[in-house]
Scaffold this motif. Structure first.
Motif, PDB file in Angstrom:
ATOM      1  N   LYS A   1      11.410   1.837   2.022  1.00  0.00           N
ATOM      2  CA  LYS A   1      10.302   2.284   1.237  1.00  0.00           C
ATOM      3  C   LYS A   1       9.844   3.459   1.590  1.00  0.00           C
ATOM      4  O   LYS A   1       9.339   3.565   2.674  1.00  0.00           O
ATOM      5  CB  LYS A   1       9.109   0.987   1.216  1.00  0.00           C
TER       6      LYS A   1
ATOM      7  N   GLU B   1       6.557   6.213   1.190  1.00  0.00           N
ATOM      8  CA  GLU B   1       5.312   6.579   0.798  1.00  0.00           C
ATOM      9  C   GLU B   1       5.112   8.128   1.180  1.00  0.00           C
ATOM     10  O   GLU B   1       5.313   8.380   2.331  1.00  0.00           O
ATOM     11  CB  GLU B   1       4.150   5.944   1.552  1.00  0.00           C
TER      12      GLU B   1
ATOM     13  N   TYR C   1       9.308   5.024  -9.532  1.00  0.00           N
ATOM     14  CA  TYR C   1       8.456   5.083  -8.477  1.00  0.00           C
ATOM     15  C   TYR C   1       7.028   4.564  -8.894  1.00  0.00           C
ATOM     16  O   TYR C   1       6.740   4.229 -10.190  1.00  0.00           O
ATOM     17  CB  TYR C   1       8.233   6.542  -8.119  1.00  0.00           C
TER      18      TYR C   1
ATOM     19  N   THR D   1       2.759   5.306  -8.318  1.00  0.00           N
ATOM     20  CA  THR D   1       1.634   6.200  -7.784  1.00  0.00           C
ATOM     21  C   THR D   1       0.331   5.523  -7.840  1.00  0.00           C
ATOM     22  O   THR D   1      -0.040   4.529  -8.574  1.00  0.00           O
ATOM     23  CB  THR D   1       1.463   7.508  -8.613  1.00  0.00           C
TER      24      THR D   1
ATOM     25  N   LYS E   1      -0.795   8.857  -4.025  1.00  0.00           N
ATOM     26  CA  LYS E   1       0.388   8.173  -2.930  1.00  0.00           C
ATOM     27  C   LYS E   1       1.513   7.810  -3.886  1.00  0.00           C
ATOM     28  O   LYS E   1       1.287   6.982  -4.582  1.00  0.00           O
ATOM     29  CB  LYS E   1      -0.341   6.851  -2.196  1.00  0.00           C
TER      30      LYS E   1
ATOM     31  N   GLU F   1       5.156   6.116  -4.041  1.00  0.00           N
ATOM     32  CA  GLU F   1       5.874   4.963  -3.433  1.00  0.00           C
ATOM     33  C   GLU F   1       7.306   4.888  -4.201  1.00  0.00           C
ATOM     34  O   GLU F   1       7.286   4.849  -5.536  1.00  0.00           O
ATOM     35  CB  GLU F   1       5.146   3.926  -3.512  1.00  0.00           C
TER      36      GLU F   1
ATOM     37  N   ASN G   1       5.709   7.922   5.087  1.00  0.00           N
ATOM     38  CA  ASN G   1       5.778   6.843   5.945  1.00  0.00           C
ATOM     39  C   ASN G   1       7.077   6.233   5.496  1.00  0.00           C
ATOM     40  O   ASN G   1       7.174   6.148   4.049  1.00  0.00           O
ATOM     41  CB  ASN G   1       4.731   6.026   5.728  1.00  0.00           C
TER      42      ASN G   1
END
Length: 104
Positions: free
Chosen positions: A5, A7, A37, A39, A69, A71, A98
């Motif tokens: 995953k 971020e 995705y 957000t 963000k 993801e 991340n």
């Protein structure tokens, strides 16, 4: 197949170029779908230090920024390619990315 995953935190208004780069590279594809995705709007906080080449903020001052963000799920084997694309498209000197291992 191993997945991560991802971020990544992006200043508001700059997310489109990163999303386009990731999708064009095939990294936002899930089966028969692309642009996969999520957000969310977040507040980023940081203070540029003396040697920083800050895109936003002033040296020594605490800065608060509206950020997106982003993801998504990527194949672990593509992490290096994905990170390179993000670094090219991201305005920050050091983008925050991340990666979390996903369990099948």
């Amino acid at each position: 197949m191993e997945f991560l995953k991802l971020e990544v935190f992006i200043p508001l208004g700059h997310e489109e170029s990163i999303i386009e780069a990731l999708n064009s590279g095939g990294f936002l594809r899930e089966g028969n779908y692309d642009y996969c995705y999520a957000t969310s709007l977040v507040k980023g906080h940081f203070r540029p230090l003396d040697d920083a080449q800050a895109y936003i903020g002033q040296t020594g001052e605490l800065t608060e920024v509206d950020e997106i963000k982003l993801e998504c799920r990527i194949q672990a084997k593509h992490r290096t390619e994905v990170e390179a694309l993000i670094r090219l498209a991201h305005p920050y000197e050091i983008p925050v990315m991340n990666y979390m291992a996903l369990i099948d």
